[in-house]
Design a protein around this motif. Structure first.
Motif, PDB file in Angstrom:
ATOM      1  N   TYR A 147       0.869  -1.181   0.000  1.00  0.00           N
ATOM      2  CA  TYR A 147       0.000   0.000   0.000  1.00  0.00           C
ATOM      3  C   TYR A 147       0.898   1.220   0.000  1.00  0.00           C
ATOM      4  O   TYR A 147       1.898   1.257   0.715  1.00  0.00           O
ATOM      5  N   TYR A 148       0.537   2.235  -0.824  1.00  0.00           N
ATOM      6  CA  TYR A 148       1.412   3.381  -1.007  1.00  0.00           C
ATOM      7  C   TYR A 148       0.671   4.698  -0.826  1.00  0.00           C
ATOM      8  O   TYR A 148      -0.522   4.809  -1.144  1.00  0.00           O
ATOM      9  N   ALA A 149       1.410   5.697  -0.395  1.00  0.00           N
ATOM     10  CA  ALA A 149       0.890   7.050  -0.410  1.00  0.00           C
ATOM     11  C   ALA A 149       0.728   7.481  -1.865  1.00  0.00           C
ATOM     12  O   ALA A 149       1.501   7.068  -2.740  1.00  0.00           O
ATOM     13  N   ASP A 150      -0.260   8.304  -2.121  1.00  0.00           N
ATOM     14  CA  ASP A 150      -0.505   8.762  -3.497  1.00  0.00           C
ATOM     15  C   ASP A 150       0.721   9.444  -4.085  1.00  0.00           C
ATOM     16  O   ASP A 150       0.989   9.349  -5.287  1.00  0.00           O
ATOM     17  N   SER A 151       1.480  10.126  -3.243  1.00  0.00           N
ATOM     18  CA  SER A 151       2.621  10.902  -3.728  1.00  0.00           C
ATOM     19  C   SER A 151       3.751  10.037  -4.280  1.00  0.00           C
ATOM     20  O   SER A 151       4.607  10.536  -5.017  1.00  0.00           O
ATOM     21  N   VAL A 152       3.767   8.748  -3.930  1.00  0.00           N
ATOM     22  CA  VAL A 152       4.858   7.876  -4.393  1.00  0.00           C
ATOM     23  C   VAL A 152       4.364   6.720  -5.251  1.00  0.00           C
ATOM     24  O   VAL A 152       5.181   5.974  -5.804  1.00  0.00           O
ATOM     25  N   GLY A 206       3.447   4.342  -8.057  1.00  0.00           N
ATOM     26  CA  GLY A 206       3.976   4.250  -9.410  1.00  0.00           C
ATOM     27  C   GLY A 206       5.459   4.544  -9.510  1.00  0.00           C
ATOM     28  O   GLY A 206       6.083   4.257 -10.534  1.00  0.00           O
ATOM     29  N   ARG A 207       6.049   5.101  -8.455  1.00  0.00           N
ATOM     30  CA  ARG A 207       7.480   5.407  -8.458  1.00  0.00           C
ATOM     31  C   ARG A 207       8.250   4.559  -7.443  1.00  0.00           C
ATOM     32  O   ARG A 207       9.415   4.222  -7.666  1.00  0.00           O
ATOM     33  N   PHE A 208       7.620   4.243  -6.334  1.00  0.00           N
ATOM     34  CA  PHE A 208       8.263   3.475  -5.260  1.00  0.00           C
ATOM     35  C   PHE A 208       7.684   2.068  -5.234  1.00  0.00           C
ATOM     36  O   PHE A 208       6.491   1.861  -5.474  1.00  0.00           O
ATOM     37  N   THR A 209       8.537   1.110  -4.887  1.00  0.00           N
ATOM     38  CA  THR A 209       8.109  -0.275  -4.746  1.00  0.00           C
ATOM     39  C   THR A 209       8.675  -0.842  -3.466  1.00  0.00           C
ATOM     40  O   THR A 209       9.892  -0.793  -3.228  1.00  0.00           O
ATOM     41  N   LEU A 210       7.796  -1.377  -2.638  1.00  0.00           N
ATOM     42  CA  LEU A 210       8.200  -1.964  -1.358  1.00  0.00           C
ATOM     43  C   LEU A 210       8.141  -3.480  -1.465  1.00  0.00           C
ATOM     44  O   LEU A 210       7.160  -4.036  -1.971  1.00  0.00           O
TER      45      LEU A 210
END
Length: 126
Positions: A59-64, A66-70
């Motif tokens: 689950y990601y913050a909208d700001s990241v 598509g750019r960040f992958t955990l």
């Protein structure tokens, strides 16, 4: 003593990439959801990303998004935050955190956390 140790921070140009790692001594590691947060001076700590105990949900913050992958490797008791297309507004101290739960990542994102790391600085130059 439980420890979460972040690494991989540094200075990068806009558009560049960094991979943050968090090595955790919590046991059993696969009973913990993990999260990443970030903080800039004078502001509160903001949620970045979360991953479930199994790694099957994130689950990601909208700001990241598509750019960040955990991701996580339970055999190595570690989580990894791959950060691509970095922007100056991503500049912050990044913290890893652990919460004991078998819930989904979306739930992990909203829980209180049991343990926190000391943080690693990420600086994105324009």
């Amino acid at each position: 003593q439980v420890q979460l140790v972040e690494s991989g921070g540094g200075l990068v140009q806009t558009g560049g990439s960094l991979r943050l790692s968090c090595a955790a001594s919590v046991r059993p590691f696969n009973s913990y959801g993990m999260g990443w947060f970030r903080q800039v001076p004078g502001k509160g700590r903001d949620f970045v990303a979360a991953i479930s105990w199994s790694g099957r949900s994130t689950y990601y913050a909208d700001s990241v998004k598509g750019r960040f992958t955990l991701s996580r490797d339970n055999a190595k008791n570690s989580v990894y935050l791959q950060m691509n297309s970095l922007k100056p507004e991503d500049t912050a101290v990044y913290y890893c955190a652990a919460t004991r739960t078998l819930a989904s990542a979306e739930v992990v994102a909203r829980r209180g956390y049991d343990y926190w790391g000391q943080g690693t600085q990420v600086t994105v130059s324009s």
